[in-house]
Design an enzyme around this catalytic site. Structure first.
Site, PDB file in Angstrom:
ATOM      1  NE  ARG A 162      -3.966  -2.016   0.614  1.00 37.63           N
ATOM      2  CZ  ARG A 162      -3.876  -3.606   0.270  1.00 37.63           C
ATOM      3  NH1 ARG A 162      -2.715  -3.961  -0.698  1.00 37.63           N
ATOM      4  NH2 ARG A 162      -4.715  -4.481   0.368  1.00 37.63           N
ATOM      5  CB  SER A 236      -8.721  -0.772   4.648  1.00 36.74           C
ATOM      6  OG  SER A 236      -9.331  -2.095   4.197  1.00 36.74           O
ATOM      7  CD  GLU A 332      -5.448   1.209   2.471  1.00 34.95           C
ATOM      8  OE1 GLU A 332      -4.989   0.019   3.041  1.00 34.95           O
ATOM      9  OE2 GLU A 332      -6.269   1.212   1.481  1.00 34.95           O
TER      10      GLU A 332
HETATM   11  P1  FAD Z   1      -8.814   9.405  -4.753  1.00 34.50           P
HETATM   12  O1  FAD Z   1      -9.491   9.098  -3.501  1.00 34.50           O
HETATM   13  O2  FAD Z   1      -9.530  10.343  -5.743  1.00 34.50           O
HETATM   14  O3  FAD Z   1      -7.303   9.878  -4.644  1.00 34.50           O
HETATM   15  C1  FAD Z   1      -6.506   9.090  -3.648  1.00 34.50           C
HETATM   16  C2  FAD Z   1      -5.138   9.646  -3.503  1.00 34.50           C
HETATM   17  O4  FAD Z   1      -4.416   9.765  -4.586  1.00 34.50           O
HETATM   18  C3  FAD Z   1      -5.314  11.148  -3.261  1.00 34.50           C
HETATM   19  O5  FAD Z   1      -4.202  11.642  -2.236  1.00 34.50           O
HETATM   20  C4  FAD Z   1      -5.019  12.154  -4.751  1.00 34.50           C
HETATM   21  O6  FAD Z   1      -4.856  13.295  -4.459  1.00 34.50           O
HETATM   22  C5  FAD Z   1      -4.140  11.023  -5.213  1.00 34.50           C
HETATM   23  N1  FAD Z   1      -4.694  10.969  -6.583  1.00 34.50           N
HETATM   24  C6  FAD Z   1      -5.699  10.371  -7.261  1.00 34.50           C
HETATM   25  N2  FAD Z   1      -5.360  10.144  -8.557  1.00 34.50           N
HETATM   26  C7  FAD Z   1      -4.169  10.766  -8.801  1.00 34.50           C
HETATM   27  C8  FAD Z   1      -3.577  10.905 -10.031  1.00 34.50           C
HETATM   28  N3  FAD Z   1      -4.017  10.647 -11.301  1.00 34.50           N
HETATM   29  N4  FAD Z   1      -2.133  11.474  -9.944  1.00 34.50           N
HETATM   30  C9  FAD Z   1      -1.837  11.922  -8.791  1.00 34.50           C
HETATM   31  N5  FAD Z   1      -2.287  11.718  -7.444  1.00 34.50           N
HETATM   32  C10 FAD Z   1      -3.391  11.147  -7.746  1.00 34.50           C
HETATM   33  N6  FAD Z   1      -7.853  -0.323  -2.221  1.00 34.50           N
HETATM   34  C11 FAD Z   1      -7.081  -0.948  -2.338  1.00 34.50           C
HETATM   35  O7  FAD Z   1      -6.053  -1.013  -2.436  1.00 34.50           O
HETATM   36  N7  FAD Z   1      -7.606  -2.330  -2.257  1.00 34.50           N
HETATM   37  C12 FAD Z   1      -9.165  -2.573  -2.110  1.00 34.50           C
HETATM   38  O8  FAD Z   1      -9.465  -3.753  -2.081  1.00 34.50           O
HETATM   39  C13 FAD Z   1      -9.538  -1.394  -1.813  1.00 34.50           C
HETATM   40  N8  FAD Z   1     -11.021  -1.486  -1.552  1.00 34.50           N
HETATM   41  C14 FAD Z   1     -11.892  -0.484  -1.303  1.00 34.50           C
HETATM   42  C15 FAD Z   1     -13.392  -0.849  -1.175  1.00 34.50           C
HETATM   43  C16 FAD Z   1     -14.393   0.233  -0.905  1.00 34.50           C
HETATM   44  C17 FAD Z   1     -15.561   0.108  -0.747  1.00 34.50           C
HETATM   45  C18 FAD Z   1     -13.575   1.578  -0.933  1.00 34.50           C
HETATM   46  C19 FAD Z   1     -14.494   2.847  -0.630  1.00 34.50           C
HETATM   47  C20 FAD Z   1     -12.256   1.978  -1.164  1.00 34.50           C
HETATM   48  C21 FAD Z   1     -11.665   0.753  -1.448  1.00 34.50           C
HETATM   49  N9  FAD Z   1     -10.033   0.893  -1.492  1.00 34.50           N
HETATM   50  C22 FAD Z   1      -9.482  -0.221  -1.733  1.00 34.50           C
HETATM   51  C23 FAD Z   1      -9.489   2.342  -1.616  1.00 34.50           C
HETATM   52  C24 FAD Z   1      -9.542   2.992  -3.055  1.00 34.50           C
HETATM   53  O9  FAD Z   1     -10.648   2.591  -3.517  1.00 34.50           O
HETATM   54  C25 FAD Z   1      -7.977   2.851  -3.754  1.00 34.50           C
HETATM   55  O10 FAD Z   1      -7.132   3.531  -3.159  1.00 34.50           O
HETATM   56  C26 FAD Z   1      -8.497   3.723  -5.115  1.00 34.50           C
HETATM   57  O11 FAD Z   1      -7.155   3.379  -5.935  1.00 34.50           O
HETATM   58  C27 FAD Z   1      -8.487   5.136  -4.974  1.00 34.50           C
HETATM   59  O12 FAD Z   1      -8.789   5.743  -6.200  1.00 34.50           O
HETATM   60  P2  FAD Z   1      -9.471   7.071  -6.381  1.00 34.50           P
HETATM   61  O13 FAD Z   1      -9.680   7.509  -8.060  1.00 34.50           O
HETATM   62  O14 FAD Z   1     -10.973   7.224  -5.721  1.00 34.50           O
HETATM   63  O15 FAD Z   1      -8.506   8.130  -5.519  1.00 34.50           O
HETATM   64  P1  NAP Z   2      -9.884 -10.941   4.736  1.00 29.81           P
HETATM   65  O1  NAP Z   2      -9.924 -11.760   3.630  1.00 29.81           O
HETATM   66  O2  NAP Z   2     -10.924 -11.071   5.579  1.00 29.81           O
HETATM   67  O3  NAP Z   2      -8.239 -11.059   5.506  1.00 29.81           O
HETATM   68  C1  NAP Z   2      -8.173 -10.263   6.561  1.00 29.81           C
HETATM   69  C2  NAP Z   2      -6.651  -9.954   6.379  1.00 29.81           C
HETATM   70  O4  NAP Z   2      -5.624 -10.926   6.184  1.00 29.81           O
HETATM   71  C3  NAP Z   2      -6.616  -9.132   4.999  1.00 29.81           C
HETATM   72  O5  NAP Z   2      -6.604  -7.934   5.235  1.00 29.81           O
HETATM   73  C4  NAP Z   2      -5.438  -9.675   4.249  1.00 29.81           C
HETATM   74  O6  NAP Z   2      -4.303  -8.835   4.231  1.00 29.81           O
HETATM   75  C5  NAP Z   2      -5.042 -10.832   5.306  1.00 29.81           C
HETATM   76  N1  NAP Z   2      -5.134 -12.104   4.461  1.00 29.81           N
HETATM   77  C6  NAP Z   2      -6.066 -12.805   4.244  1.00 29.81           C
HETATM   78  N2  NAP Z   2      -5.508 -14.140   3.782  1.00 29.81           N
HETATM   79  C7  NAP Z   2      -4.264 -13.959   3.287  1.00 29.81           C
HETATM   80  C8  NAP Z   2      -3.381 -14.700   2.427  1.00 29.81           C
HETATM   81  N3  NAP Z   2      -3.712 -15.709   2.153  1.00 29.81           N
HETATM   82  N4  NAP Z   2      -2.132 -14.228   2.401  1.00 29.81           N
HETATM   83  C9  NAP Z   2      -1.769 -12.875   2.892  1.00 29.81           C
HETATM   84  N5  NAP Z   2      -2.631 -12.089   3.537  1.00 29.81           N
HETATM   85  C10 NAP Z   2      -3.807 -12.706   3.831  1.00 29.81           C
HETATM   86  O7  NAP Z   2      -9.932  -9.286   4.265  1.00 29.81           O
HETATM   87  P2  NAP Z   2     -10.891  -8.622   3.755  1.00 29.81           P
HETATM   88  O8  NAP Z   2     -11.114  -7.382   4.529  1.00 29.81           O
HETATM   89  O9  NAP Z   2     -12.409  -9.416   3.334  1.00 29.81           O
HETATM   90  O10 NAP Z   2     -10.603  -8.016   2.241  1.00 29.81           O
HETATM   91  C11 NAP Z   2     -10.486  -8.739   1.226  1.00 29.81           C
HETATM   92  C12 NAP Z   2      -9.175  -8.137   0.292  1.00 29.81           C
HETATM   93  O11 NAP Z   2      -9.643  -6.916  -0.293  1.00 29.81           O
HETATM   94  C13 NAP Z   2      -8.029  -7.962   1.056  1.00 29.81           C
HETATM   95  O12 NAP Z   2      -6.828  -8.215   0.129  1.00 29.81           O
HETATM   96  C14 NAP Z   2      -7.939  -6.494   1.347  1.00 29.81           C
HETATM   97  O13 NAP Z   2      -6.787  -5.911   1.416  1.00 29.81           O
HETATM   98  C15 NAP Z   2      -8.841  -6.052   0.223  1.00 29.81           C
HETATM   99  N6  NAP Z   2      -9.415  -4.854   0.622  1.00 29.81           N
HETATM  100  C16 NAP Z   2      -9.119  -3.580   0.643  1.00 29.81           C
HETATM  101  C17 NAP Z   2      -9.568  -2.237   1.101  1.00 29.81           C
HETATM  102  C18 NAP Z   2      -8.964  -1.230   1.110  1.00 29.81           C
HETATM  103  O14 NAP Z   2      -9.473  -0.277   1.200  1.00 29.81           O
HETATM  104  N7  NAP Z   2      -7.650  -1.118   1.125  1.00 29.81           N
HETATM  105  C19 NAP Z   2     -10.942  -2.432   1.242  1.00 29.81           C
HETATM  106  C20 NAP Z   2     -11.576  -3.855   1.299  1.00 29.81           C
HETATM  107  C21 NAP Z   2     -10.930  -4.887   0.788  1.00 29.81           C
HETATM  108  P3  NAP Z   2      -4.099  -7.746   2.874  1.00 29.81           P
HETATM  109  O15 NAP Z   2      -5.270  -6.739   2.970  1.00 29.81           O
HETATM  110  O16 NAP Z   2      -2.558  -7.517   2.848  1.00 29.81           O
HETATM  111  O17 NAP Z   2      -4.486  -8.661   1.528  1.00 29.81           O
END
Ligand code: FAD
Ligand code: NAP
Length: 336
Positions: A162, A236, A332
């Site tokens: 991340r 998250s 995050e």
């Molecule tokens: P924004 O929120 O618009 O921007 C985020 C940041 O990036 C800000 O600081 C912004 O200034 C910067 N930015 C945006 N675009 C640019 C650009 N073109 N150039 C430079 N800077 C820029 N994230 C995960 O990693 N894994 C997941 O599974 C995941 N699941 C999610 C589930 C839900 C329900 C939600 C609401 C969010 C989730 N996220 C997840 C977080 C998010 O969706 C991601 O981080 C996504 O990439 C953000 O994209 P955005 O366009 O909305 O960014």
């Molecule tokens: P989950 O499957 O309940 O797992 C809980 C946590 O354990 C996760 O955060 C994941 O880390 C870790 N994990 C589970 N299985 C793993 C494996 N086999 N190897 C390594 N790490 C493992 O998680 P969840 O909340 O339902 O989310 C599912 C996936 O979607 C995850 O990858 C999560 O990161 C992603 N997600 C991200 C966001 C966001 O906003 N960043 C929001 C929703 C979901 P990791 O997170 O490192 O994978």
């Protein structure tokens, strides 16, 4: 290209927080972006994609530029790979489904992540055992101070868990305008993570394909995560912390069910959601905001909460996890 003044941002962030931008404009091309940059103060620029990874805690006193550069192009093919270039304003999930439709393999585990392509490298988006870095080739970005277009390869992006150079040493210096992915011709499926395999077994077709995996991920995500269209959230709120193996085994004696996964660096990645749930926060509601009832990692705005409320709640959670587990949670979500 002209600016809009005092632009409301509520519909432009998935937390649904009320805030205003002093100046606001949309750009659909690199040329328009460069033109806008000449008229803005570099230190006070915020680039907005889908607004799904940020929290406004006050009005944004500066210029918000919304990225709407679109276009998905197959740049080249080699024996083993497709190289696909996408405009930074493309919706990420649309790109995933485009790849599924064309069998450009490797991206399917990243289905249904909200937001735009240009934000994906910011935190090296990841889910279900795949990260952007696994399918990344290069990106183009405009340097804010000069308006010049630069190309960054995998190494230059310094992707981590991340993390990327754009969240660290290059923070606020570049605007990503396109991302090129390197996708497989011969599939290498990743179904070992979480309950993907179980979900696939429930699939009536019984076939292993990009579409089946994407559908499985979509089904799991839809059942677990709050839909930002219905409940304000930014996914998250915290990253999963990494701790030493020794600290993990000490914690395991006290909490036998603690959830952790070993990382390559002989550390344990602890599930932050599990820590927050153990500390009693899961489902807690305060007026119009709180911790989601199904996923303790997600803070939610039930309607009308302020960004400050949510930031303060996140701080209380950080203090509580520190005191109970001696683990430091890191946010995050990007705070403005
Ligand atoms: P924004 O929120 O618009 O921007 C985020 C940041 O990036 C800000 O600081 C912004 O200034 C910067 N930015 C945006 N675009 C640019 C650009 N073109 N150039 C430079 N800077 C820029 N994230 C995960 O990693 N894994 C997941 O599974 C995941 N699941 C999610 C589930 C839900 C329900 C939600 C609401 C969010 C989730 N996220 C997840 C977080 C998010 O969706 C991601 O981080 C996504 O990439 C953000 O994209 P955005 O366009 O909305 O960014
Ligand atoms: P989950 O499957 O309940 O797992 C809980 C946590 O354990 C996760 O955060 C994941 O880390 C870790 N994990 C589970 N299985 C793993 C494996 N086999 N190897 C390594 N790490 C493992 O998680 P969840 O909340 O339902 O989310 C599912 C996936 O979607 C995850 O990858 C999560 O990161 C992603 N997600 C991200 C966001 C966001 O906003 N960043 C929001 C929703 C979901 P990791 O997170 O490192 O994978």
């Amino acid at each position: 290209m002209s600016f809009i003044y005092n632009q409301p941002l509520k519909s432009l962030n998935t937390f649904g927080i009320e805030a205003k931008a002093t100046r606001f404009a949309v750009f659909g091309s690199v040329a328009t972006l460069v033109d806008l940059l000449k008229q803005a103060t570099p230190e006070t620029i915020l680039i907005l994609g889908g607004g799904s990874n940020l929290l406004f805690t006050k009005d944004f006193e500066g210029t918000v530029l919304k990225n709407e550069i679109t276009g998905i192009t197959l740049e080249k093919e080699t024996t083993d790979h497709y190289f696909l270039k996408a405009g930074a304003g493309e919706v990420w999930h649309k790109l995933v489904m485009h790849c599924v439709a064309h069998n450009y393999q490797g991206i399917e585990n990243l289905a249904l992540i909200p937001g735009c392509v240009g934000a994906a490298p910011m935190q090296n988006i990841g889910a279900y055992g795949v990260e952007l870095k696994d399918i990344f080739h290069e990106l183009e970005a405009v340097e804010i101070s000069t308006g010049r277009l630069h190309v960054f390869d995998l190494k230059a992006c310094a992707f981590g868990y991340r993390e990327s150079a754009f969240k660290n040493e290059l923070k606020n210096k570049f605007i990503i305008t396109s991302v090129t992915l390197r996708l497989n011709k011969k599939p290498v499926y990743n179904t070992s993570y979480g309950n993907i395999a179980a979900q696939l077994e429930a699939d009536e077709t019984g076939e292993l394909s990009m579409r089946a995996i994407a559908n499985a991920v979509i089904a799991i995500r839809s059942s677990k995560l709050p839909d930002p269209e219905k409940i304000g959230n930014a996914g998250s709120f915290f990253k999963n912390p990494e701790i030493g193996l020794e600290q993990f085994s000490e914690l395991k004696k006290v909490y036998p069910n603690i959830v952790g996964h070993e990382t390559g660096s002989s550390k344990m990645k602890v599930a932050a959601g599990w820590l927050i749930e153990q500390a009693g926060w899961k489902g807690k509601t305060f007026d119009n905001y709180g911790v989601h009832k199904n996923q303790a990692l997600v803070l939610v705005n039930y309607g009308g909460a302020s960004g400050k409320d949510i930031l303060e709640l996140s701080q209380k959670i950080i203090v509580s996890i520190r005191s109970q587990f001696n683990i430091e949670l890191v946010r995050e979500v990007n705070i403005y």
